[in-house]
Design an enzyme around this catalytic site. Structure first.
Site, PDB file in Angstrom:
ATOM      1  N   TYR A 186     -12.577   3.661  29.564  1.00 41.44           N
ATOM      2  CA  TYR A 186     -11.606   2.677  29.110  1.00 41.44           C
ATOM      3  C   TYR A 186     -12.084   1.886  27.907  1.00 41.44           C
ATOM      4  O   TYR A 186     -11.412   0.987  27.441  1.00 41.44           O
ATOM      5  CB  TYR A 186     -11.256   1.709  30.248  1.00 41.44           C
ATOM      6  CG  TYR A 186     -10.699   2.457  31.444  1.00 41.44           C
ATOM      7  CD1 TYR A 186      -9.422   2.997  31.402  1.00 41.44           C
ATOM      8  CD2 TYR A 186     -11.482   2.668  32.562  1.00 41.44           C
ATOM      9  CE1 TYR A 186      -8.920   3.713  32.468  1.00 41.44           C
ATOM     10  CE2 TYR A 186     -10.979   3.372  33.654  1.00 41.44           C
ATOM     11  CZ  TYR A 186      -9.697   3.901  33.588  1.00 41.44           C
ATOM     12  OH  TYR A 186      -9.209   4.599  34.639  1.00 41.44           O
ATOM     13  N   ARG A 187     -13.240   2.234  27.394  1.00 36.07           N
ATOM     14  CA  ARG A 187     -13.762   1.524  26.236  1.00 36.07           C
ATOM     15  C   ARG A 187     -12.896   1.793  25.016  1.00 36.07           C
ATOM     16  O   ARG A 187     -12.452   2.898  24.795  1.00 36.07           O
ATOM     17  CB  ARG A 187     -15.192   1.973  25.957  1.00 36.07           C
ATOM     18  CG  ARG A 187     -16.139   1.590  27.071  1.00 36.07           C
ATOM     19  CD  ARG A 187     -17.491   2.119  26.765  1.00 36.07           C
ATOM     20  NE  ARG A 187     -18.422   1.015  26.815  1.00 36.07           N
ATOM     21  CZ  ARG A 187     -19.689   1.121  26.512  1.00 36.07           C
ATOM     22  NH1 ARG A 187     -20.180   2.252  26.119  1.00 36.07           N
ATOM     23  NH2 ARG A 187     -20.476   0.085  26.598  1.00 36.07           N
TER      24      ARG A 187
END
Length: 190
Positions: A186-187
């Site tokens: 999810y970065r």
């Protein structure tokens, strides 16, 4: 029992701003949407002699300089080109970009990256570790003589998100050479 108090920047500037008049202040991480950009605008109200505004892209700094010049014509501003993901850029910024600046009264480190996909700096370090720790450490080391030249009232302020308390450094694998698979999908981009 300690009591934490959060003060609005206007309150802090009202109380301590006079001590910034005529001083040279360097702030990292300047852009129009950044905390550093807003800090620069607010500090300009205290009439520093020079605000050195650093970022990796001059176009991000230009709107902040324009806002400062609209209200504070007597505050000199300067863009400092620095790419924290490249240690040679950090060295070049200090050696060339600040060669004619004999002293810096206050340095505020705001620049950093967070939650970006796995990537490495130009020097081969994992991006967050390289930018947030190694580059800032080098920058402090290189700026220290200029800050010391400013005298006993000078300061170096390093800011960080509270999320850093949740992070862990794997000192046995600083470069994530084993596997970056534990990095969150999810970065966002850096």
């Amino acid at each position: 029992m300690s009591v934490k108090q959060i003060l609005r920047s206007e309150v802090v500037l009202d109380k301590y701003g006079k001590s910034l008049a005529g001083k040279t202040v360097l702030i990292t991480g300047i852009s129009e949407e950044s905390i550093a950009g807003e800090l620069a605008i607010q500090l300009s109200a205290a009439n520093p002699k020079l605000l050195i505004l650093s970022a990796r892209n001059e176009s991000k700094v230009a709107p902040i300089i324009e806002k400062i010049k609209e209200s504070k014509l007597n505050v000199e501003t300067r863009f400092l080109d620095i790419e924290l993901a490249d240690l040679s850029s950090v060295r070049r910024a200090v050696e060339q970009g600040l060669a004619n600046v004999p002293k810096i009264d206050h340095v505020v480190f705001v620049a950093g990256v967070m939650a970006c996909p796995f990537n490495k700096t130009k020097d081969g370090f994992e991006m967050q570790f390289g930018v947030n720790y190694l580059a800032n450490f080098l920058l402090v080391k290189l700026l220290l003589p200029k800050v010391q030249a400013a005298g006993s009232g000078s300061s170096i302020i390093i800011t960080s998100s509270a999320i850093m308390r949740q992070g862990k450094v794997n000192f046995d694998d600083l470069e994530f050479s084993v596997s970056p698979s534990h990095v969150s999908p999810y970065r966002k981009t850096c």
